[in-house]
Design an enzyme around this catalytic site. Structure first.
Site, short mmCIF file in Angstrom:
data_model
loop_
_atom_site.label_atom_id
_atom_site.label_comp_id
_atom_site.label_asym_id
_atom_site.label_seq_id
_atom_site.Cartn_x
_atom_site.Cartn_y
_atom_site.Cartn_z
N ASP A 72 0.84 -1.21 0.00
CA ASP A 72 0.00 0.00 0.00
C ASP A 72 0.87 1.25 0.00
OD1 ASP A 72 -2.92 1.11 0.72
OD2 ASP A 72 -1.41 2.26 1.81
N LYS A 111 -2.83 5.89 -4.46
CA LYS A 111 -3.97 6.78 -4.18
C LYS A 111 -3.80 8.14 -4.85
CE LYS A 111 -3.74 4.67 0.42
NZ LYS A 111 -2.33 4.55 0.80
N HIS A 130 -7.80 9.44 -1.90
CA HIS A 130 -7.13 9.42 -0.59
C HIS A 130 -8.00 10.01 0.54
CE1 HIS A 130 -2.74 9.14 0.98
NE2 HIS A 130 -3.59 8.92 1.96
N TYR A 179 3.12 9.74 -0.54
CA TYR A 179 4.20 9.12 0.27
C TYR A 179 5.57 9.31 -0.41
CZ TYR A 179 0.27 6.49 2.41
OH TYR A 179 -0.90 6.12 3.01
P1 NDP Z 1 0.89 1.41 11.92
O1 NDP Z 1 -0.23 1.32 12.89
O2 NDP Z 1 1.03 0.39 10.87
O3 NDP Z 1 2.18 1.50 12.79
C1 NDP Z 1 3.47 1.58 12.26
C2 NDP Z 1 4.44 1.77 13.43
O4 NDP Z 1 4.39 0.62 14.28
C3 NDP Z 1 5.85 1.97 13.01
O5 NDP Z 1 6.45 2.91 13.87
C4 NDP Z 1 6.47 0.59 13.21
O6 NDP Z 1 7.85 0.70 13.53
C5 NDP Z 1 5.68 0.05 14.37
N1 NDP Z 1 5.54 -1.41 14.30
C6 NDP Z 1 5.38 -2.18 13.20
N2 NDP Z 1 5.24 -3.47 13.52
C7 NDP Z 1 5.32 -3.55 14.86
C8 NDP Z 1 5.23 -4.60 15.77
N3 NDP Z 1 5.05 -5.86 15.38
N4 NDP Z 1 5.36 -4.30 17.11
C9 NDP Z 1 5.55 -3.05 17.52
N5 NDP Z 1 5.62 -1.98 16.68
C10 NDP Z 1 5.50 -2.22 15.36
O7 NDP Z 1 0.79 2.91 11.29
P2 NDP Z 1 0.76 3.57 9.85
O8 NDP Z 1 0.30 4.94 10.08
O9 NDP Z 1 2.03 3.41 9.11
O10 NDP Z 1 -0.40 2.79 9.07
C11 NDP Z 1 -0.16 1.66 8.24
C12 NDP Z 1 -0.31 2.00 6.78
O11 NDP Z 1 -1.62 2.49 6.51
C13 NDP Z 1 0.59 3.11 6.27
O12 NDP Z 1 1.94 2.70 6.11
C14 NDP Z 1 -0.10 3.49 4.99
O13 NDP Z 1 0.19 2.56 3.97
C15 NDP Z 1 -1.57 3.39 5.41
N6 NDP Z 1 -2.14 4.70 5.84
C16 NDP Z 1 -3.17 5.23 5.09
C17 NDP Z 1 -3.73 6.43 5.42
C18 NDP Z 1 -4.83 6.97 4.60
O14 NDP Z 1 -5.21 8.12 4.79
N7 NDP Z 1 -5.39 6.22 3.69
C19 NDP Z 1 -3.26 7.21 6.58
C20 NDP Z 1 -2.20 6.56 7.33
C21 NDP Z 1 -1.69 5.34 6.96
P3 NDP Z 1 8.99 -0.05 12.62
O15 NDP Z 1 8.82 0.46 11.21
O16 NDP Z 1 10.26 0.39 13.25
O17 NDP Z 1 8.72 -1.52 12.76
#
Ligand code: NDP
Length: 281
Positions: A49, A79, A112, A54
């Site tokens: 995604d 998006k 988006h 991004y």
């Molecule tokens: P998430 O809830 O996926 O959290 C990501 C964070 O959690 C990072 O800091 C990561 O750190 C940490 N993390 C990942 N795996 C673990 C784990 N197993 N245990 C503990 N911590 C963990 O947040 P996002 O905001 O990134 O949402 C996910 C995706 O959703 C985005 O990447 C994007 O693709 C989408 N999105 C879409 C939006 C929209 O408006 N349509 C808005 C926001 C997001 P690390 O990388 O160090 O593992």
């Protein structure tokens, strides 16, 4: 895990979508995003995604090509950003995204943000419909749409969105919107499913994780999958990328599901779709 075992859901146009994928928000274009997408594809992920905003579509495309996995096995979402809404602008934005990705088609193209209930929204959707009818996006959908936005769109356009990607996690469960989407055959997809890592601070999830020899992140992801929600956790750490995929070898009981259901408190971590604007010119 057995790579063939990542289950899929069927969208309202008959297309199949993996139930879990990698989100790449805040990953830098170049080696950072390429490495993470490469690890994910190697681990068995088939859904990636991204979004124009991004700024990492080039790296995502490069990683997909470098993986050697047949294109048709990968489900790629991107998006259209707010400032690109409108019929012509969306056509141009889509072409530019494909060009950066180095792909002829995307699997899912999303609006988006809704930007209110507006004619601009409908124009954008008509543009998406034309992209879909040419087969350049295998599915089209929306993101951050409330029922009011979806109703306004569906009243004035031909195609019912296949997906609505919304903020969803144990503290913001979106029950009414999930029911609305289900009624209309719209697949719900969760963004910020791990609450940016904060799921690890929720006592019930840490207790269940200890009981089931899983992690709080795996419990949260499993909970939404059992609610028929597609999920796209983001990680750029190889171990956590693998950890987040390993949620298909256990099941939460009805009681455990109900306990997590009770955590809903309406806590929004991202912008509110009713007020968020970043240029809907
Ligand atoms: P998430 O809830 O996926 O959290 C990501 C964070 O959690 C990072 O800091 C990561 O750190 C940490 N993390 C990942 N795996 C673990 C784990 N197993 N245990 C503990 N911590 C963990 O947040 P996002 O905001 O990134 O949402 C996910 C995706 O959703 C985005 O990447 C994007 O693709 C989408 N999105 C879409 C939006 C929209 O408006 N349509 C808005 C926001 C997001 P690390 O990388 O160090 O593992």
């Amino acid at each position: 895990m057995d790579k063939a075992l990542v289950p899929k859901v069927k969208l309202n146009n008959g297309m199949e979508m993996p139930t879990l994928g990698l989100g790449v928000l805040r990953m830098e274009d170049g080696p950072e995003v390429e490495e993470a997408v490469g690890w994910a594809l190697e681990a068995g992920y088939r859904l990636i995604d991204t979004a124009r905003v991004y700024n990492n579509e080039k790296g995502v495309g490069r990683a997909i090509r470098a993986s050697g996995i047949p294109r048709e096995e990968i489900f790629l979402t991107t998006k259209v950003w707010n400032e690109d809404q409108g019929y012509e602008k969306t056509q141009a934005a889509f072409d530019a995204s494909c060009e950066r990705l180095g792909l002829d088609y995307v699997d899912l193209y999303l609006i988006h943000w809704p930007g209110g209930v507006s004619s601009l929204n409908r124009e954008t959707w008509r543009s998406m419909e034309s992209i879909y009818s040419k087969g350049r996006a295998k599915a089209i959908g929306v993101s951050n749409f409330h029922a009011v936005h979806l109703n306004a769109l569906m009243e004035a356009t031909e195609i019912v969105p296949m997906v609505n990607q919304i903020e969803l996690h144990p503290h913001l469960q979106q029950r009414e919107l999930r029911a609305f989407c289900k009624k209309h055959g719209i697949q719900v997809e969760a963004w910020r499913p791990l609450m940016k890592g904060k799921v690890g601070e929720i006592p019930l999830l840490t207790t269940l994780a200890a009981e089931l020899e899983k992690t709080p992140a795996q419990i949260a992801l499993r909970w939404m999958i059992q609610h028929d929600v597609v999920t796209i956790p983001k990680s750029q750490n190889k171990g956590r990328i693998i950890e987040n995929l390993n949620v298909f070898d256990f099941e939460l009981t009805d009681m455990q599901m109900a306990a997590i259901d009770a955590l809903d408190c309406g806590e929004r971590l991202g912008p509110d779709p009713d007020t968020f604007r970043m240029d809907f010119s």
